[in-house]
Design a protein around this motif. Structure first.
Motif, PDB file in Angstrom:
ATOM      1  N   VAL A 172      15.066 -29.655  -7.179  1.00 52.43           N
ATOM      2  CA  VAL A 172      14.270 -28.900  -8.161  1.00 52.43           C
ATOM      3  C   VAL A 172      13.536 -27.742  -7.467  1.00 52.43           C
ATOM      4  CG1 VAL A 172      12.320 -29.026  -9.771  1.00 52.43           C
ATOM      5  CG2 VAL A 172      14.043 -30.839  -9.756  1.00 52.43           C
ATOM      6  N   LEU A 173      12.994 -28.027  -6.289  1.00 52.86           N
ATOM      7  CA  LEU A 173      12.296 -26.975  -5.526  1.00 52.86           C
ATOM      8  C   LEU A 173      13.237 -25.820  -5.213  1.00 52.86           C
ATOM      9  CD1 LEU A 173       9.758 -26.110  -3.893  1.00 52.86           C
ATOM     10  CD2 LEU A 173      10.680 -27.386  -1.963  1.00 52.86           C
ATOM     11  N   SER A 174      14.463 -26.133  -4.778  1.00 49.84           N
ATOM     12  CA  SER A 174      15.384 -25.040  -4.433  1.00 49.84           C
ATOM     13  C   SER A 174      15.762 -24.263  -5.697  1.00 49.84           C
ATOM     14  CB  SER A 174      16.609 -25.549  -3.673  1.00 49.84           C
ATOM     15  OG  SER A 174      17.448 -26.292  -4.522  1.00 49.84           O
ATOM     16  N   SER A 224      22.757 -18.566  -6.086  1.00 48.06           N
ATOM     17  CA  SER A 224      23.805 -18.924  -5.107  1.00 48.06           C
ATOM     18  C   SER A 224      23.220 -19.743  -3.972  1.00 48.06           C
ATOM     19  CB  SER A 224      24.456 -17.672  -4.527  1.00 48.06           C
ATOM     20  OG  SER A 224      25.001 -16.928  -5.558  1.00 48.06           O
ATOM     21  N   GLU A 225      22.064 -19.311  -3.517  1.00 48.65           N
ATOM     22  CA  GLU A 225      21.385 -20.022  -2.421  1.00 48.65           C
ATOM     23  C   GLU A 225      20.983 -21.432  -2.868  1.00 48.65           C
ATOM     24  OE1 GLU A 225      19.796 -19.333   1.554  1.00 48.65           O
ATOM     25  OE2 GLU A 225      21.044 -18.113   0.273  1.00 48.65           O
ATOM     26  N   ALA A 226      20.476 -21.504  -4.123  1.00 40.27           N
ATOM     27  CA  ALA A 226      20.053 -22.810  -4.662  1.00 40.27           C
ATOM     28  C   ALA A 226      21.249 -23.747  -4.790  1.00 40.27           C
ATOM     29  CB  ALA A 226      19.384 -22.621  -6.022  1.00 40.27           C
ATOM     30  N   LEU A 227      22.390 -23.203  -5.193  1.00 40.87           N
ATOM     31  CA  LEU A 227      23.585 -24.044  -5.346  1.00 40.87           C
ATOM     32  C   LEU A 227      24.033 -24.587  -3.991  1.00 40.87           C
ATOM     33  CD1 LEU A 227      25.545 -21.935  -7.987  1.00 40.87           C
ATOM     34  CD2 LEU A 227      24.482 -24.168  -8.335  1.00 40.87           C
ATOM     35  N   ARG A 228      24.013 -23.720  -2.982  1.00 40.52           N
ATOM     36  CA  ARG A 228      24.417 -24.188  -1.637  1.00 40.52           C
ATOM     37  C   ARG A 228      23.447 -25.241  -1.125  1.00 40.52           C
ATOM     38  NH1 ARG A 228      26.130 -18.746  -1.035  1.00 40.52           N
ATOM     39  NH2 ARG A 228      24.126 -18.089  -0.238  1.00 40.52           N
ATOM     40  N   THR A 229      22.165 -25.010  -1.390  1.00 43.05           N
ATOM     41  CA  THR A 229      21.163 -25.986  -0.945  1.00 43.05           C
ATOM     42  C   THR A 229      21.358 -27.312  -1.661  1.00 43.05           C
ATOM     43  OG1 THR A 229      19.635 -24.150  -0.628  1.00 43.05           O
ATOM     44  CG2 THR A 229      18.665 -26.340  -0.637  1.00 43.05           C
ATOM     45  N   GLN A 252       5.769 -21.733  13.112  1.00 39.79           N
ATOM     46  CA  GLN A 252       7.224 -21.764  13.002  1.00 39.79           C
ATOM     47  C   GLN A 252       7.694 -22.653  11.860  1.00 39.79           C
ATOM     48  OE1 GLN A 252       7.523 -21.906  17.613  1.00 39.79           O
ATOM     49  NE2 GLN A 252       9.576 -22.036  16.789  1.00 39.79           N
ATOM     50  N   ARG A 253       6.761 -23.357  11.237  1.00 35.61           N
ATOM     51  CA  ARG A 253       7.165 -24.195  10.112  1.00 35.61           C
ATOM     52  C   ARG A 253       7.458 -23.305   8.928  1.00 35.61           C
ATOM     53  NH1 ARG A 253       3.186 -29.374  10.315  1.00 35.61           N
ATOM     54  NH2 ARG A 253       3.499 -29.837  12.504  1.00 35.61           N
ATOM     55  N   SER A 254       8.649 -23.427   8.405  1.00 35.12           N
ATOM     56  CA  SER A 254       9.100 -22.435   7.441  1.00 35.12           C
ATOM     57  C   SER A 254       8.477 -22.597   6.061  1.00 35.12           C
ATOM     58  CB  SER A 254      10.615 -22.483   7.349  1.00 35.12           C
ATOM     59  OG  SER A 254      11.021 -23.819   7.195  1.00 35.12           O
ATOM     60  N   GLY A 255       7.683 -23.635   5.821  1.00 31.40           N
ATOM     61  CA  GLY A 255       7.015 -23.767   4.532  1.00 31.40           C
ATOM     62  C   GLY A 255       5.927 -22.734   4.358  1.00 31.40           C
ATOM     63  N   CYS A 256       5.510 -22.093   5.456  1.00 32.56           N
ATOM     64  CA  CYS A 256       4.416 -21.123   5.389  1.00 32.56           C
ATOM     65  C   CYS A 256       4.889 -19.786   4.844  1.00 32.56           C
ATOM     66  CB  CYS A 256       3.843 -20.885   6.777  1.00 32.56           C
ATOM     67  SG  CYS A 256       3.032 -22.322   7.454  1.00 32.56           S
ATOM     68  N   VAL A 257       3.962 -19.071   4.208  1.00 30.29           N
ATOM     69  CA  VAL A 257       4.250 -17.717   3.735  1.00 30.29           C
ATOM     70  C   VAL A 257       3.938 -16.714   4.841  1.00 30.29           C
ATOM     71  CG1 VAL A 257       3.663 -15.992   1.980  1.00 30.29           C
ATOM     72  CG2 VAL A 257       3.627 -18.425   1.383  1.00 30.29           C
ATOM     73  N   TYR A 258       2.863 -16.980   5.596  1.00 25.13           N
ATOM     74  CA  TYR A 258       2.407 -16.025   6.614  1.00 25.13           C
ATOM     75  C   TYR A 258       2.519 -16.631   8.009  1.00 25.13           C
ATOM     76  CZ  TYR A 258       0.368 -14.039   2.429  1.00 25.13           C
ATOM     77  OH  TYR A 258       0.200 -13.543   1.170  1.00 25.13           O
ATOM     78  N   LEU A 314      14.147 -16.575   2.718  1.00 24.28           N
ATOM     79  CA  LEU A 314      14.921 -17.506   1.892  1.00 24.28           C
ATOM     80  C   LEU A 314      15.627 -18.518   2.763  1.00 24.28           C
ATOM     81  CD1 LEU A 314      16.484 -15.177  -0.801  1.00 24.28           C
ATOM     82  CD2 LEU A 314      14.589 -16.780  -1.031  1.00 24.28           C
ATOM     83  N   CYS A 315      16.157 -18.029   3.891  1.00 30.26           N
ATOM     84  CA  CYS A 315      16.863 -18.906   4.809  1.00 30.26           C
ATOM     85  C   CYS A 315      15.889 -19.968   5.334  1.00 30.26           C
ATOM     86  CB  CYS A 315      17.385 -18.051   5.947  1.00 30.26           C
ATOM     87  SG  CYS A 315      18.647 -18.871   6.837  1.00 30.26           S
ATOM     88  N   ALA A 316      14.686 -19.498   5.653  1.00 28.16           N
ATOM     89  CA  ALA A 316      13.670 -20.421   6.166  1.00 28.16           C
ATOM     90  C   ALA A 316      13.307 -21.448   5.101  1.00 28.16           C
ATOM     91  CB  ALA A 316      12.433 -19.631   6.575  1.00 28.16           C
ATOM     92  N   LEU A 317      13.188 -20.987   3.858  1.00 31.93           N
ATOM     93  CA  LEU A 317      12.853 -21.917   2.777  1.00 31.93           C
ATOM     94  C   LEU A 317      13.972 -22.933   2.604  1.00 31.93           C
ATOM     95  CD1 LEU A 317      11.178 -22.933   0.434  1.00 31.93           C
ATOM     96  CD2 LEU A 317      12.271 -21.224  -1.015  1.00 31.93           C
ATOM     97  N   ARG A 318      15.207 -22.453   2.696  1.00 34.01           N
ATOM     98  CA  ARG A 318      16.352 -23.351   2.543  1.00 34.01           C
ATOM     99  C   ARG A 318      16.279 -24.446   3.618  1.00 34.01           C
ATOM    100  NH1 ARG A 318      22.003 -23.248   3.752  1.00 34.01           N
ATOM    101  NH2 ARG A 318      23.084 -24.413   2.121  1.00 34.01           N
ATOM    102  N   GLN A 319      15.953 -24.027   4.832  1.00 33.80           N
ATOM    103  CA  GLN A 319      15.825 -25.011   5.916  1.00 33.80           C
ATOM    104  C   GLN A 319      14.731 -26.018   5.593  1.00 33.80           C
ATOM    105  OE1 GLN A 319      17.848 -25.485   8.351  1.00 33.80           O
ATOM    106  NE2 GLN A 319      19.017 -23.768   7.553  1.00 33.80           N
ATOM    107  N   GLN A 320      13.627 -25.482   5.045  1.00 33.39           N
ATOM    108  CA  GLN A 320      12.489 -26.350   4.724  1.00 33.39           C
ATOM    109  C   GLN A 320      12.878 -27.373   3.660  1.00 33.39           C
ATOM    110  OE1 GLN A 320       8.942 -26.639   4.761  1.00 33.39           O
ATOM    111  NE2 GLN A 320       8.484 -27.202   2.665  1.00 33.39           N
ATOM    112  N   VAL A 321      13.600 -26.880   2.636  1.00 34.58           N
ATOM    113  CA  VAL A 321      14.009 -27.769   1.551  1.00 34.58           C
ATOM    114  C   VAL A 321      14.952 -28.838   2.088  1.00 34.58           C
ATOM    115  CG1 VAL A 321      15.334 -27.870  -0.593  1.00 34.58           C
ATOM    116  CG2 VAL A 321      13.661 -26.062  -0.282  1.00 34.58           C
ATOM    117  N   LEU A 322      15.809 -28.416   3.001  1.00 41.91           N
ATOM    118  CA  LEU A 322      16.842 -29.317   3.507  1.00 41.91           C
ATOM    119  C   LEU A 322      16.358 -30.399   4.439  1.00 41.91           C
ATOM    120  CD1 LEU A 322      19.922 -27.106   4.226  1.00 41.91           C
ATOM    121  CD2 LEU A 322      19.773 -29.118   2.792  1.00 41.91           C
ATOM    122  N   ARG A 323      15.276 -30.098   5.141  1.00 36.38           N
ATOM    123  CA  ARG A 323      14.939 -31.010   6.221  1.00 36.38           C
ATOM    124  C   ARG A 323      14.718 -32.417   5.660  1.00 36.38           C
ATOM    125  NH1 ARG A 323       9.691 -29.513   5.164  1.00 36.38           N
ATOM    126  NH2 ARG A 323       8.238 -31.190   5.604  1.00 36.38           N
TER     127      ARG A 323
END
Ligand SMILES: CC[C@@H](C(=O)O)C(=O)SCCNC(=O)CCNC(=O)[C@H](O)C(C)(C)COP(=O)(O)OP(=O)(O)OC[C@H]1O[C@@H](n2cnc3c(N)ncnc32)[C@H](O)[C@@H]1OP(=O)(O)O
Length: 311
Positions: A272-274, A281-286, A27-33, A3-12
């Motif tokens: 919208v993605l977040s 809570s994570e979506a609100l912070r993002t 290392q790109r956090s958009g990846c699942v694997y 989730l943290c990685a996704l948040r970073q991805q959304v934020l960039r």
């Protein structure tokens, strides 16, 4: 951690893109694997490259709307191995497009995509290779859906198997009259593996998803709209008299959501993605952090200075 990685991805944001581009793919956090899941991207890329044919073409336009074309007409735009690799590269290019606002995904020659190239599928039908291909395509399609662009799949003709899954990796789907989306996996003794089942459940709910997958139902535009899979129906074929070309119709449809400066449109997609992917809570912070990128930025200051009214 995910989730943290996704948040970073959304934020960039645009200013981070160059740094982002220098990171190795895993290392790109958009990846699942990544390597922690035993996934070796270079290894599967090399294997897939051996099954060539067709291409994935990207046209970035000054309007900020790009067109991604699945191009393998002699096989009804089936995905060869090299096209899977191409797709990953095109997604990387789109991740690094600060001026981008929208994306249309279409098939060449009046059909969308007939899924995996069955010749490649036969050659890698062992379990290990199948898993690797599945992880590779899940990564690419997840990154496609997470692009900071508003995306739409323009379905003309047929979207079968992996082609149907690809439509779910866009924010919206438009269908031309007479077109069909069909999750044919059951008829192939399979289930979706490119993330199409998970995304379908989010789009149409588990009851409808079960019907579409369990019955390998042919979804025409009317059914698509009724169950919420499809967002609009386009008139006629590319060459039908009186109707604008389908790509033009799709661009017109999309442009109502992409009007405005790129940083604002990208921020819209990111909030919208977040909201779609993160716990509240994570979506609100993002959302707060994304808000911070547009508050007091040029578009906001211009709007304030012009004393605009919203009549
Ligand atoms: C991992 C599996 C899963 C996934 O990725 O999630 C998949 O996607 S598996 C693939 C699922 N798709 C199919 O099974 C499609 C099978 N093909 C068809 O049903 C039909 O070809 C069609 C797509 C409905 C088109 O029918 P029609 O208009 O009658 O044309 P043709 O049948 O003559 O097709 C022209 C030409 O294209 C070749 N073709 C079509 N699809 C594929 C494909 N997926 N892989 C490889 N080749 C494909 C077809 O064989 C014809 O070639 P020629 O015989 O050489 O002319």
């Amino acid at each position: 951690m995910v989730l943290c990685a996704l948040r970073q991805q959304v934020l960039r944001c645009s200013s981070h893109c160059r740094t982002w581009a220098r990171l190795p793919q895993r290392q790109r956090s958009g990846c699942v694997y990544s390597s922690i899941h035993g996934f070796n991207q270079d290894e599967i890329k090399e294997k897939l490259q051996a099954f060539h044919g067709g291409s994935i073409d990207l046209l970035k336009q000054d309007s900020g709307i790009a067109v991604l074309t699945i191009n393998n007409p002699s096989r009804m735009n089936a995905f060869s191995g090299s096209m899977m690799v191409d797709l990953e590269e095109r997604v990387s290019q789109l991740e690094n497009w600060p001026e981008g606002k929208g994306l249309i995904v279409q098939g060449a020659a009046e059909t969308f995509c007939s899924g995996s190239d069955l010749n490649a599928v036969r050659a890698i039908s062992n379990q290990q290779d199948g898993m690797k291909m599945c992880m590779f395509m899940q990564n690419s399609l997840t990154r496609l859906l997470r692009l900071p662009l508003i995306s739409v799949a323009l379905v003309e003709g047929r979207a079968l198997g992996g082609g149907a899954e690809l439509t779910t990796a866009c924010d919206f789907r438009l269908m031309a009259a007479g077109s069909v989306i069909q999750f044919v996996h059951k008829h192939m003794g399979l289930v979706p593996g490119w993330g199409g089942a998970a995304r379908l459940v989010h789009l149409v709910g588990s009851q409808n998803a079960l019907k579409l997958l369990g019955g390998a139902v042919k979804v025409d535009p009317e059914l698509g709209v009724n169950i919420g899979l499809v967002d609009g129906v386009l008139e006629g074929h590319q060459n039908a008299e009186g109707a604008a070309p389908l790509l033009q119709q799709a661009e017109n449809w999309l442009s109502r959501y992409t009007k405005g400066p790129a940083p604002v449109i990208q921020a819209v997609k990111k909030v919208v993605l977040s909201g779609r992917e993160l716990p509240l809570s994570e979506a609100l912070r993002t959302e707060k952090d994304i808000f911070g990128t547009v508050w007091g930025a040029p578009a906001n200051l211009e709007a304030l200075a012009s004393k605009s009214k919203h009549k």
